[in-house]
Write an enzyme that holds these catalytic residues in place. Structure first.
Site, PDB file in Angstrom:
ATOM      1  N   LYS A 106       0.923  -1.173  -0.095  1.00 41.08           N
ATOM      2  CA  LYS A 106      -0.031  -0.153   0.178  1.00 41.08           C
ATOM      3  C   LYS A 106       0.714   1.263  -0.053  1.00 41.08           C
ATOM      4  CE  LYS A 106      -3.533   2.689   0.529  1.00 41.08           C
ATOM      5  NZ  LYS A 106      -4.756   3.065  -0.015  1.00 41.08           N
ATOM      6  N   LYS A 162      -0.427  11.335   5.609  1.00 44.26           N
ATOM      7  CA  LYS A 162      -0.288  10.377   6.709  1.00 44.26           C
ATOM      8  C   LYS A 162       0.448   9.174   6.104  1.00 44.26           C
ATOM      9  CE  LYS A 162      -3.376   7.617   7.289  1.00 44.26           C
ATOM     10  NZ  LYS A 162      -3.834   6.252   6.728  1.00 44.26           N
TER      11      LYS A 162
HETATM   12  P1  NAP Z   1     -12.696   8.929   7.507  1.00 43.00           P
HETATM   13  O1  NAP Z   1     -13.759   8.965   6.568  1.00 43.00           O
HETATM   14  O2  NAP Z   1     -11.936  10.062   8.072  1.00 43.00           O
HETATM   15  O3  NAP Z   1     -13.052   7.384   8.714  1.00 43.00           O
HETATM   16  C1  NAP Z   1     -12.167   7.417   9.583  1.00 43.00           C
HETATM   17  C2  NAP Z   1     -12.850   6.240  10.420  1.00 43.00           C
HETATM   18  O4  NAP Z   1     -11.824   6.104  11.746  1.00 43.00           O
HETATM   19  C3  NAP Z   1     -14.260   7.172  11.063  1.00 43.00           C
HETATM   20  O5  NAP Z   1     -14.839   5.908  11.443  1.00 43.00           O
HETATM   21  C4  NAP Z   1     -13.533   7.398  12.487  1.00 43.00           C
HETATM   22  O6  NAP Z   1     -14.350   7.561  13.633  1.00 43.00           O
HETATM   23  C5  NAP Z   1     -12.448   6.256  12.952  1.00 43.00           C
HETATM   24  N1  NAP Z   1     -11.469   6.949  13.780  1.00 43.00           N
HETATM   25  C6  NAP Z   1     -10.409   7.390  13.623  1.00 43.00           C
HETATM   26  N2  NAP Z   1      -9.641   7.592  14.859  1.00 43.00           N
HETATM   27  C7  NAP Z   1     -10.116   6.692  15.647  1.00 43.00           C
HETATM   28  C8  NAP Z   1      -9.968   6.206  17.265  1.00 43.00           C
HETATM   29  N3  NAP Z   1      -8.670   6.777  17.559  1.00 43.00           N
HETATM   30  N4  NAP Z   1     -10.830   5.497  17.626  1.00 43.00           N
HETATM   31  C9  NAP Z   1     -11.847   4.905  16.848  1.00 43.00           C
HETATM   32  N5  NAP Z   1     -12.288   5.205  15.678  1.00 43.00           N
HETATM   33  C10 NAP Z   1     -11.350   6.220  14.853  1.00 43.00           C
HETATM   34  O7  NAP Z   1     -11.343   7.944   6.562  1.00 43.00           O
HETATM   35  P2  NAP Z   1     -11.657   6.908   5.545  1.00 43.00           P
HETATM   36  O8  NAP Z   1     -11.364   7.671   4.074  1.00 43.00           O
HETATM   37  O9  NAP Z   1     -12.759   6.157   5.772  1.00 43.00           O
HETATM   38  O10 NAP Z   1     -10.216   6.143   5.686  1.00 43.00           O
HETATM   39  C11 NAP Z   1     -10.230   5.100   6.588  1.00 43.00           C
HETATM   40  C12 NAP Z   1      -8.961   4.391   6.198  1.00 43.00           C
HETATM   41  O11 NAP Z   1      -8.717   3.895   4.921  1.00 43.00           O
HETATM   42  C13 NAP Z   1      -7.561   5.391   6.526  1.00 43.00           C
HETATM   43  O12 NAP Z   1      -6.604   4.475   7.106  1.00 43.00           O
HETATM   44  C14 NAP Z   1      -7.278   5.607   5.077  1.00 43.00           C
HETATM   45  O13 NAP Z   1      -5.886   6.119   4.908  1.00 43.00           O
HETATM   46  C15 NAP Z   1      -7.702   4.466   4.356  1.00 43.00           C
HETATM   47  N6  NAP Z   1      -8.072   4.709   2.882  1.00 43.00           N
HETATM   48  C16 NAP Z   1      -8.894   5.391   2.530  1.00 43.00           C
HETATM   49  C17 NAP Z   1      -9.277   5.646   1.146  1.00 43.00           C
HETATM   50  C18 NAP Z   1     -10.274   6.785   0.781  1.00 43.00           C
HETATM   51  O14 NAP Z   1     -10.415   6.872  -0.629  1.00 43.00           O
HETATM   52  N7  NAP Z   1     -10.781   7.347   1.606  1.00 43.00           N
HETATM   53  C19 NAP Z   1      -8.872   4.643   0.192  1.00 43.00           C
HETATM   54  C20 NAP Z   1      -7.877   3.745   0.378  1.00 43.00           C
HETATM   55  C21 NAP Z   1      -7.650   3.510   1.930  1.00 43.00           C
HETATM   56  P3  NAP Z   1     -15.224   8.853  13.828  1.00 43.00           P
HETATM   57  O15 NAP Z   1     -16.234   8.713  12.957  1.00 43.00           O
HETATM   58  O16 NAP Z   1     -15.612   8.847  15.059  1.00 43.00           O
HETATM   59  O17 NAP Z   1     -14.322  10.070  13.290  1.00 43.00           O
END
Ligand code: NAP
Length: 293
Positions: A171, A239
């Protein structure tokens, strides 16, 4: 179908949990902030009060949270997955985090006889919604095999790339390549605009040649409009580049484009654009070229 758990219902996790439910898995899910999951309840997903409660209800728990300390918190916090797990639970971590920390977390779980697969994903929020994610799985062959039915409900191209931590390393490679691609597309779009070309026509023409890419096809429109709805947050890609640059230091690789992209993204975060899609890299190139104020 065996009961599945899901921890982290953000942009990616919410859509991925929905696809598990649509595929017929009985799903129990938890999110730190309540109220992000009403669509999941309509799909029959049961909401739990903690990651421990999710683990107690499931054979396999998928985690998809932001960063390395967040995965540590939901796995090992006082109400974390490990606190509620029975022996034999499988944890699949779809977050993008550090490969070294991943190996450490897996070791800590193994002491409690909890199996672990790192399975970071690529394909954006569209891929999460449409269950077409590309998934890089790291772990023991038997554990990855056990994870397959869930991974197949969330993604299309699933590759077992090696032992625990390898998925995260692949990744990191993915994110390094994306850094260069987004910057290259942003520069091309700005050049086309400054040169007075019909930019939409340019994008269409390039789509048939060697410059074609997912970023050109799916994100150049945002760069032209100078509007950056999610997508993938700038702060999350910054990040990811931090993870890639740390890995590069460990193995002796030199990544000048990634370092530049990380700095430009730090500038975007500092100017209040952390929550925009990472195609906002074009914002900086546009401004440097005098397109915007
Ligand atoms: P996001 O929309 O910001 O969601 C983050 C999630 O993590 C939320 O449910 C958040 O909860 C939770 N979270 C964060 N810190 C936490 C903690 N300390 N304890 C408990 N829950 C916590 O991010 P996302 O886009 O879904 O991305 C999630 C992961 O997938 C990341 O590692 C990202 O790099 C990866 N990713 C994302 C994409 C994309 O296109 N978005 C693509 C590939 C991979 P709350 O709702 O309470 O904030």
């Amino acid at each position: 179908m065996n009961p599945a758990g899901f921890v982290g219902l953000g942009t990616m996790g919410g859509a991925m949990a929905a696809n598990l439910a649509r595929a017929g898995f009985p799903v129990t899910a938890w999110n730190r902030t309540a109220g992000r999951s009403s669509a999941l309840v309509d799909l029959g997903v049961t909401l739990a009060a903690s990651p421990a409660e999710v683990a107690a209800a499931a054979d396999t728990v998928v985690v998809c949270v932001s960063d390395t300390p967040d995965v540590e918190a939901v796995l090992f916090g006082s109400q974390g997955v490990a606190a509620g797990a029975r022996e034999g639970l499988l944890v699949i971590d779809c977050s993008t985090i550090s490969p070294a920390a991943t190996r450490q977390f897996s070791g800590r779980l193994a002491e409690r006889r909890i199996a672990f697969v790192d399975a970071p994903v690529s394909g954006g929020s569209e891929g999460a919604r449409n269950a077409t994610l590309t998934i890089f799985a790291g772990g023991e062959a038997a554990d990855v095999e056990r994870a397959q039915p869930l991974l197949r409900a969330m993604g299309r191209t699933i590759t077992h790339v090696g032992p625990v931590g390898s998925g995260q390393a692949v990744k990191a490679v993915n994110q390094v390549i994306l850094a260069g691609t987004y910057l290259g597309v942003a520069e091309g779009i700005v050049l086309a605009m400054k040169a007075g070309l019909d930019v939409e026509q340019v994008v269409e023409a390039l789509g048939g040649g060697a410059a074609q890419s997912w970023v050109l096809a799916n994100r150049s429109g945002r760069m032209i409009a100078n509007e950056y709805p999610l997508g993938f947050k700038v702060e999350l890609h910054r990040k990811d580049l931090g993870i890639a640059l740390e890995l590069a230091r460990e193995v002796g690789a030199v990544l000048p484009i990634s370092a530049l992209a990380a700095q430009l993204e730090a500038g975007l975060v500092g100017r209040g654009h952390a929550e925009e899609d990472m195609s906002a890299l074009a914002r900086t190139i546009r401004e440097l070229s005098g397109l915007d104020g």
